[in-house]
Design a protein around this motif. Structure first.
Motif: not given
Length: 222
Positions: A3-19
């Motif tokens: 779950e912590d690797c899913l794109p939506r969850e990552r965006l919430e945690v680290v922000g869109e610029k880190a994706l």
């Protein structure tokens, strides 16, 4: 995927610029195909095009060449690309240029003088003293528990303001600053210096009259 690797969850945690491009595209696609997860579909789609720039003019047919990209997904991607292009081409809203406290006060007297409750208005300016946003920040007496600088400067940072002007009304009709007004203004000045956002003035609106706290020397020396 964990779950912590899913794109939506990552965006919430680290922000869109880190994706990565793949992760951002996967969020737009939402789902993969029957036998392929969304990250794999996103990877294949990006590999089909040599460069992101090619997506700007990619047709629906070209997008649908990738397995997992059907007509609906292709249409949604074309809409997202066009919307992003329009945002890029848009310019910041400007509500007029500030030339003096008198000019601001005359505009605000009409807006604020008849309110039975204090309204604190903030005008956010760019480096050319053009108003890029006007916001009613608080309603109520200007005490520190209600009118907190944090909220005002949060909006200033969000709209990339270089300067700001405060204004509020006195329902009594008398624009003479109270002790709370003076303390609040000085606190805003101090916060502005730390943030690098200049507080140009605090205007108090009465009944057809106003006081500029800067002009009346209530501001701390710069």
């Amino acid at each position: 995927m964990p779950e912590d690797c899913l794109p939506r969850e990552r965006l919430e945690v680290v922000g869109e610029k880190a994706l990565s491009n793949q992760e951002l595209l996967a969020i737009l696609l939402r789902t993969g195909s029957k036998n392929t997860n969304v990250m794999e579909v996103a990877s294949k789609f990006l590999n089909y095009f040599n460069h992101l720039y090619e997506l700007k003019n990619a047709t629906l047919t070209e997008m649908m060449e990738t397995k997992g990209i059907g007509r609906i997904k292709a249409i949604e991607l074309r809409a997202a690309i066009e919307f992003g292009y329009r945002i890029q081409q848009s310019t910041q809203l400007k509500l007029g240029k500030v030339s003096s406290s008198y000019q601001i006060a005359q505009n605000l007297i009409y807006e604020l003088q008849d309110f039975q409750q204090e309204h604190l208005v903030c005008l956010y300016l760019n480096t050319k003293n053009e108003v890029i946003k006007q916001e009613t920040v608080f309603k109520g007496s200007l005490n520190q528990s209600v009118a907190h600088p944090r909220e005002i400067f949060r909006s200033a940072v969000k709209c990339s303001a270089a300067r700001l002007i405060l204004a509020h009304n006195h329902p009594s009709g008398n624009p003479t600053p109270s002790e709370s007004d003076i303390h609040f203004t000085q606190r805003m000045q101090e916060c502005g210096k730390m943030m690098g956002i200049e507080v140009l003035d605090h205007i108090i609106i009465g009944e057809q009259v106003y006081i500029s706290m800067r002009e009346e020397n209530f501001f701390a020396a710069d």
